[in-house]
Design an enzyme around this catalytic site. Structure first.
Site, PDB file in Angstrom:
ATOM      1  N   ARG A 183       0.841  -1.204   0.000  1.00 53.87           N
ATOM      2  CA  ARG A 183       0.000   0.000   0.000  1.00 53.87           C
ATOM      3  C   ARG A 183       0.870   1.246   0.000  1.00 53.87           C
ATOM      4  NH1 ARG A 183      -4.446   0.162   4.470  1.00 53.87           N
ATOM      5  NH2 ARG A 183      -5.203   1.916   3.241  1.00 53.87           N
ATOM      6  N   CYS A 218      -1.164   6.508   8.842  1.00 49.72           N
ATOM      7  CA  CYS A 218      -1.494   5.207   8.241  1.00 49.72           C
ATOM      8  C   CYS A 218      -2.588   5.468   7.209  1.00 49.72           C
ATOM      9  CB  CYS A 218      -1.922   4.209   9.321  1.00 49.72           C
ATOM     10  SG  CYS A 218      -3.333   4.774  10.310  1.00 49.72           S
TER      11      CYS A 218
END
Length: 278
Positions: A178, A234
């Site tokens: 990611r 995040c």
């Protein structure tokens, strides 16, 4: 370790009156999972706080997928389950400590000292044969007054201002694929904030599921300067929290959470994004 308590530590204090145990179990995409798991079985005496209903604000245009809750709403939620400024709080989940760490961070942000994350989580507690039940604790409301620690938080515009600055460490807590923008299961744009380095949050735990020691956490971050500002993000500000906790254990003192995180960053069309390794 200052922020983690063991199963046996909690067992020894299970029925102490100044202790509130909070079940934070949750599953992304299954909003009722945590509450249902709690109602089926939980650590004896625990109360439940929900990531999306209690520990986040409703989603808006900006702020990411789990915006920080309104301070007043949060203090009301804490008060309702019996948490006062004097309460010792132990948070647990069954998802590696990510959601328990969110509550840990929020309480620290409100100025609460006595808050801990339970090592290993619910299944380990249950497997150890320690007390579980499905009983709902009779809630005696308390009064919670926040003393907000503004220095623990950083907003998008300040992150943007600091891009490329030499005295800043920017940490992306998501998994490598990611971070590099190879996959993006949750957000509409893939990639990372320019200049960020990747430190997967779950690497703060060993293969046995226990949190690494303070020395092991220090080894994880040994290439980073402790004396400069460290910004952690995040996807939505949740799994950054266990990294904030790990950095604290490792002796970092200038750690700030970008709570909106990647999902907030990409809500501003003009914000730069990076793919691949830095």
């Amino acid at each position: 370790m200052n922020n983690i308590v063991s199963l046996k530590w909690l067992l020894a204090r299970l029925y102490e009156t100044d202790l509130v145990i909070v079940d934070c179990r949750f599953q992304l995409g299954k909003p009722d999972f945590g509450r249902e798991a709690y109602e089926a079985s939980h650590i004896a005496g625990a109360v439940y706080l929900d990531l999306e209903k209690d520990l986040s604000a409703p989603i808006d245009e900006h702020g990411g997928r789990h915006p920080l809750p309104d301070i007043t709403d949060l203090t009301i939620a804490l008060s309702k389950v019996g948490i006062s400024n004097e309460t010792r709080v132990v948070a647990y989940d069954d998802q590696g400590g990510a959601y328990a760490s969110r509550l840990w961070w929020l309480l620290k942000y409100l100025g609460h000292e006595q808050v801990f994350v339970l090592d290993e989580g619910f299944t380990a507690w249950q497997n150890a044969g320690f007390p579980v039940n499905a009983e709902q604790k009779t809630l005696v409301p308390a009064r919670y007054l926040a003393t907000v620690q503004h220095n623990m938080l950083i907003e998008m515009d300040e992150v943007k201002e600091k891009l490329g600055a030499e005295h800043i460490t920017l940490i992306d807590s998501r998994d490598g694929a990611r971070y590099r923008g190879e996959v993006e299961p949750l957000d509409r744009i893939a990639g990372h904030i320019p200049g960020a380095i990747n430190r997967l949050w779950s690497e703060g735990k060993g293969e046995d599921g226990k949190w690494k020691s303070a020395d092991e956490q220090a080894a994880r971050f040994e290439d980073l300067p402790k004396d400069q500002e460290t910004i952690v993000y995040c996807g939505s500000g949740v799994t950054a929290c266990p990294n904030v906790l790990a950095l604290q254990e490792a002796g970092f003192t200038k750690v700030r959470l970008y709570a909106g995180s990647w999902s907030d960053w990409i809500s501003y069309e003009e914000n730069p994004i990076e793919v691949g390794e830095e």
